[in-house]
Design a protein around this motif. Structure first.
Motif, PDB file in Angstrom:
ATOM      1  N   LYS A 290      43.997-119.055  25.264  1.00 38.20           N
ATOM      2  CA  LYS A 290      44.724-118.489  26.412  1.00 38.20           C
ATOM      3  C   LYS A 290      43.803-118.210  27.605  1.00 38.20           C
ATOM      4  N   HIS A 291      42.670-118.918  27.667  1.00 37.53           N
ATOM      5  CA  HIS A 291      41.664-118.542  28.662  1.00 37.53           C
ATOM      6  C   HIS A 291      42.128-118.761  30.099  1.00 37.53           C
ATOM      7  N   ARG A 292      43.117-119.600  30.307  1.00 37.37           N
ATOM      8  CA  ARG A 292      43.600-119.838  31.675  1.00 37.37           C
ATOM      9  C   ARG A 292      44.515-118.715  32.161  1.00 37.37           C
ATOM     10  N   THR A 293      45.040-117.939  31.233  1.00 43.19           N
ATOM     11  CA  THR A 293      45.985-116.889  31.615  1.00 43.19           C
ATOM     12  C   THR A 293      45.509-115.477  31.279  1.00 43.19           C
TER      13      THR A 293
ATOM     14  N   ASP B  89      38.001-125.734  25.749  1.00 45.29           N
ATOM     15  CA  ASP B  89      37.417-125.223  24.499  1.00 45.29           C
ATOM     16  C   ASP B  89      36.086-124.546  24.825  1.00 45.29           C
ATOM     17  N   ILE B  90      35.597-123.751  23.882  1.00 52.24           N
ATOM     18  CA  ILE B  90      34.269-123.148  24.011  1.00 52.24           C
ATOM     19  C   ILE B  90      33.331-123.991  23.169  1.00 52.24           C
ATOM     20  N   CYS B  91      32.418-124.685  23.823  1.00 53.29           N
ATOM     21  CA  CYS B  91      31.581-125.677  23.139  1.00 53.29           C
ATOM     22  C   CYS B  91      30.094-125.314  23.219  1.00 53.29           C
ATOM     23  N   PHE B  92      29.342-125.769  22.229  1.00 56.29           N
ATOM     24  CA  PHE B  92      27.891-125.595  22.237  1.00 56.29           C
ATOM     25  C   PHE B  92      27.272-126.446  23.336  1.00 56.29           C
ATOM     26  N   VAL B  93      26.259-125.886  24.002  1.00 59.67           N
ATOM     27  CA  VAL B  93      25.484-126.655  24.974  1.00 59.67           C
ATOM     28  C   VAL B  93      23.998-126.484  24.660  1.00 59.67           C
ATOM     29  N   ASN B  94      23.203-127.373  25.213  1.00 58.90           N
ATOM     30  CA  ASN B  94      21.765-127.349  24.980  1.00 58.90           C
ATOM     31  C   ASN B  94      21.159-126.053  25.507  1.00 58.90           C
TER      32      ASN B  94
ATOM     33  N   LYS C  27      34.176-109.593  11.270  1.00 52.29           N
ATOM     34  CA  LYS C  27      34.093-111.046  11.432  1.00 52.29           C
ATOM     35  C   LYS C  27      35.475-111.667  11.561  1.00 52.29           C
ATOM     36  N   LEU C  28      36.386-111.255  10.691  1.00 46.46           N
ATOM     37  CA  LEU C  28      37.743-111.802  10.734  1.00 46.46           C
ATOM     38  C   LEU C  28      38.445-111.428  12.035  1.00 46.46           C
ATOM     39  N   ALA C  29      38.278-110.156  12.448  1.00 43.15           N
ATOM     40  CA  ALA C  29      38.921-109.697  13.686  1.00 43.15           C
ATOM     41  C   ALA C  29      38.358-110.428  14.903  1.00 43.15           C
ATOM     42  N   LEU C  30      37.040-110.623  14.933  1.00 46.29           N
ATOM     43  CA  LEU C  30      36.407-111.275  16.079  1.00 46.29           C
ATOM     44  C   LEU C  30      36.726-112.764  16.130  1.00 46.29           C
ATOM     45  N   LYS C  31      36.792-113.412  14.961  1.00 50.43           N
ATOM     46  CA  LYS C  31      37.155-114.834  14.944  1.00 50.43           C
ATOM     47  C   LYS C  31      38.534-115.030  15.557  1.00 50.43           C
ATOM     48  N   SER C  32      39.489-114.188  15.157  1.00 53.29           N
ATOM     49  CA  SER C  32      40.832-114.273  15.703  1.00 53.29           C
ATOM     50  C   SER C  32      40.833-114.003  17.214  1.00 53.29           C
ATOM     51  N   PHE C  33      40.046-113.018  17.637  1.00 56.40           N
ATOM     52  CA  PHE C  33      39.975-112.645  19.048  1.00 56.40           C
ATOM     53  C   PHE C  33      39.408-113.794  19.877  1.00 56.40           C
ATOM     54  N   ILE C  34      38.297-114.375  19.423  1.00 61.65           N
ATOM     55  CA  ILE C  34      37.651-115.461  20.171  1.00 61.65           C
ATOM     56  C   ILE C  34      38.565-116.687  20.230  1.00 61.65           C
ATOM     57  N   THR C  35      39.245-116.983  19.125  1.00 65.59           N
ATOM     58  CA  THR C  35      40.168-118.117  19.110  1.00 65.59           C
ATOM     59  C   THR C  35      41.289-117.918  20.118  1.00 65.59           C
ATOM     60  N   ASP C  36      41.829-116.701  20.195  1.00 67.44           N
ATOM     61  CA  ASP C  36      42.883-116.416  21.173  1.00 67.44           C
ATOM     62  C   ASP C  36      42.370-116.507  22.605  1.00 67.44           C
ATOM     63  N   ILE C  37      41.141-116.041  22.835  1.00 70.35           N
ATOM     64  CA  ILE C  37      40.554-116.156  24.174  1.00 70.35           C
ATOM     65  C   ILE C  37      40.446-117.628  24.559  1.00 70.35           C
TER      66      ILE C  37
END
Length: 235
Positions: free
Chosen positions: A158-161, A214-219, A145-155
């Motif tokens: 830095k998602h444009r690059t 950002d990565i946001c919730f959608v319906n 969980k900790l590793a994935l949270k950090s990974f997703i936050t970095d994605i």
């Protein structure tokens, strides 16, 4: 706006016969995770050794490479397989213990590729010898969980690059959701249009998309923006 989560909490037979023939005992199809026996000791040690390898990769900051190794596969069932490798090692995929063992061994082989550790030596030094399979599964989820949270936050940051495809990002988010809600674990994480849809079987758990950096919730139904960033929910 609010996002509502509905969490559903879900809660060998040995046949003995006297006969002149010799019967070979049936191998159990399910684990007995809370009771250590000779029959499941090897199974328990496999989980422990894999946890040691995961911990080493987290410390070496190489766990993301191992996640990507699996997440990019062109395999219709890869999301479910990853869930049972990383998030639910104490359970059996499709109630098939031999299949689950094969997944665990595949994960172990990949994780140990750089280290070349000897399982028996590591397990002897690892401590927690009375830990149950449920304990070891919980430990693995906590680390991941900790590793994935950090990974997703970095994605997200830095998602444009970065070079990570949104399909792969979606699977990584789906894997995190299996860590957070193991009883409603992710079986499918697919991109529909520009939206990541994460399911447990036929039930949609969440839908999300990139929106203004950002990565946001959608319906879940019409994919309109319904909530804020998913990042604060990664806990």
């Amino acid at each position: 706006m609010n996002v509502f989560f509905v969490l559903l909490l879900c809660p060998f037979l040995n046949v003995l016969a006297s006969s002149s023939q010799t019967y070979t005992p049936r191998r159990p199809t399910r684990r007995t995770p809370d009771k250590l026996t000779k029959a499941n000791k090897g199974d328990r040690n496999r989980l422990k050794f894999t946890n040691v390898l995961i911990d080493k990769h987290i410390l070496e900051r190489t766990i993301r490479n191992k996640i990507i190794h699996f997440v990019v596969r062109l395999d219709e069932e890869i999301m479910k397989k990853m869930t049972f490798m990383f998030a639910l090692p104490e359970r059996s995929i499709d109630e098939d213990l031999e299949y689950q063992k094969a997944l665990e061994e595949e994960l172990q082989l990949e994780l140990n590729r750089e280290f070349g550790l000897i399982p028996n030596e590591v397990i002897f030094q690892a401590g927690s010898r009375r830990a149950t399979a449920n304990d070891l599964g919980a430990v693995r989820r906590g680390m991941m969980k900790l590793a994935l949270k950090s990974f997703i936050t970095d994605i997200r940051d830095k998602h444009r690059t970065n070079s990570i495809d949104f399909t792969h990002t979606c699977r990584i988010i789906g894997l995190f959701w299996s860590m957070r809600f193991p009883d409603e674990y992710t079986t499918n994480a697919d991109v529909e249009g520009e939206v990541c849809v994460i399911r447990h079987k036929e039930h949609i758990q969440i839908s999300c998309a990139f929106y203004e950096g950002d990565i946001c919730f959608v319906n879940n139904e019409n994919h309109d923006l319904t909530g804020g960033s998913i990042i604060p929910c990664l806990n």
